[in-house]
Each structure stands twice: as C-alpha cells, then as structure tokens.
Design a protein around this motif. Structure first.
Motif, short mmCIF file in Angstrom:
data_model
loop_
_atom_site.label_atom_id
_atom_site.label_comp_id
_atom_site.label_asym_id
_atom_site.label_seq_id
_atom_site.Cartn_x
_atom_site.Cartn_y
_atom_site.Cartn_z
N GLN A 48 0.83 -1.21 0.00
CA GLN A 48 0.00 0.00 0.00
C GLN A 48 0.87 1.25 0.00
N PHE A 49 1.96 1.23 0.76
CA PHE A 49 2.85 2.39 0.81
C PHE A 49 3.48 2.65 -0.56
N ARG A 50 3.94 1.58 -1.21
CA ARG A 50 4.55 1.74 -2.53
C ARG A 50 3.53 2.25 -3.55
N GLN A 51 2.30 1.74 -3.45
CA GLN A 51 1.25 2.21 -4.36
C GLN A 51 0.96 3.68 -4.11
N ALA A 52 0.94 4.07 -2.85
CA ALA A 52 0.70 5.49 -2.51
C ALA A 52 1.83 6.36 -3.06
N GLN A 53 3.08 5.88 -2.98
CA GLN A 53 4.19 6.64 -3.54
C GLN A 53 4.01 6.84 -5.05
N LYS A 54 3.61 5.77 -5.75
CA LYS A 54 3.38 5.87 -7.19
C LYS A 54 2.26 6.87 -7.49
N ASP A 55 1.19 6.80 -6.69
CA ASP A 55 0.07 7.73 -6.88
C ASP A 55 0.50 9.18 -6.68
N ILE A 56 1.31 9.40 -5.66
CA ILE A 56 1.80 10.76 -5.37
C ILE A 56 2.65 11.26 -6.53
N GLN A 57 3.53 10.40 -7.04
CA GLN A 57 4.37 10.80 -8.19
C GLN A 57 3.50 11.13 -9.39
N HIS A 58 2.49 10.31 -9.62
CA HIS A 58 1.59 10.55 -10.76
C HIS A 58 0.85 11.87 -10.58
N LEU A 59 0.32 12.09 -9.38
CA LEU A 59 -0.42 13.32 -9.12
C LEU A 59 0.49 14.55 -9.19
N SER A 60 1.72 14.39 -8.76
CA SER A 60 2.67 15.51 -8.85
C SER A 60 2.92 15.87 -10.31
N GLY A 61 3.04 14.86 -11.16
CA GLY A 61 3.22 15.11 -12.58
C GLY A 61 2.01 15.80 -13.17
N ASP A 62 0.81 15.34 -12.81
CA ASP A 62 -0.43 15.98 -13.27
C ASP A 62 -0.47 17.43 -12.81
N ARG A 63 -0.11 17.68 -11.57
CA ARG A 63 -0.14 19.04 -11.01
C ARG A 63 0.79 19.95 -11.81
N LYS A 64 1.97 19.43 -12.15
CA LYS A 64 2.94 20.22 -12.91
C LYS A 64 2.38 20.57 -14.29
N ARG A 65 1.77 19.58 -14.95
CA ARG A 65 1.20 19.83 -16.29
C ARG A 65 0.04 20.83 -16.21
N TYR A 66 -0.82 20.68 -15.21
CA TYR A 66 -1.94 21.62 -15.06
C TYR A 66 -1.44 23.04 -14.77
N LYS A 67 -0.40 23.14 -13.96
CA LYS A 67 0.15 24.46 -13.63
C LYS A 67 0.72 25.12 -14.88
N GLN A 68 1.44 24.33 -15.70
CA GLN A 68 2.01 24.88 -16.93
C GLN A 68 0.91 25.33 -17.88
N ALA A 69 -0.14 24.52 -18.00
CA ALA A 69 -1.26 24.88 -18.88
C ALA A 69 -1.95 26.14 -18.38
N LEU A 70 -2.14 26.24 -17.07
CA LEU A 70 -2.78 27.41 -16.50
C LEU A 70 -1.93 28.65 -16.71
N GLU A 71 -0.62 28.52 -16.57
CA GLU A 71 0.27 29.66 -16.80
C GLU A 71 0.18 30.13 -18.25
N LYS A 72 0.07 29.19 -19.20
CA LYS A 72 -0.08 29.57 -20.61
C LYS A 72 -1.40 30.30 -20.83
#
Length: 94
Positions: free
Chosen positions: A49-73
């Motif tokens: 469960q911990f490893r899955q949560a780490q993967k989810d956090i990494q995925h969400l962090s990547g999504d957050r970065k892409r959304y932030k870049q799109a919003l800045e544009k």
C-alpha cells in the motif's frame, strides 16, 4: 522453563501435569507462530500500500505540474488579450 525441559528429558515416565505443560507450551508456540505469520502478511500488505501510494503521489505531482504549466499559458494568453483590448480601447478613445 529450561530446567523443566531438562528434567523432562531425564524422565522415562512423564507425569500427567508435565504432559499438560508440554501440550500447553506447544499450543502457545503454534499460536505465536500464527501471530508472527499474520504480522508478516500485514506488513507485506502495508508495504504494498505504501509503494502504491508513492506511485500515486508521483503521478499526481506530474499531473499538477502539467496543469500548472497549462494554467500559466492560459494566464499569459489572457494577459496578452487584455493588453490588446486595452490598446484598442485606448486607440479608439483618442
């Protein structure tokens, strides 16, 4: 406990209360082993469960970065559109 075991090893006839003690110790040992195995299983589940949560956090962090870049544009484009509109208004007012 060790003394009792050594005494039992020396006996050819084992008294009933000593047999009961041996059975009790064996049952206790089995219960302890079951508890250890259950704890190991729960630990494995927790690690998974911990490893899955780490993967989810990494995925969400990547999504957050892409959304932030799109919003800045979008903000940059809106600021540009506002500036163009403001220039047109200023030009029309002159």
């Amino acid at each position: 406990m060790k003394e009792r075991i050594e005494r039992l090893k020396k006996l050819t006839y084992i008294p009933q209360n000593d047999i009961a003690w041996l059975i009790e110790q064996a049952e206790l040992s089995v219960k302890q082993q079951e508890i250890i195995e259950e704890n190991k299983r729960q630990q494995e589940v927790t690690v998974h469960q911990f490893r899955q949560a780490q993967k989810d956090i990494q995925h969400l962090s990547g999504d957050r970065k892409r959304y932030k870049q799109a919003l800045e544009k979008i903000i940059t484009n809106l600021n540009f559109a506002i500036q163009v509109a403001q220039n047109e208004l200023d030009g029309a007012a002159e």
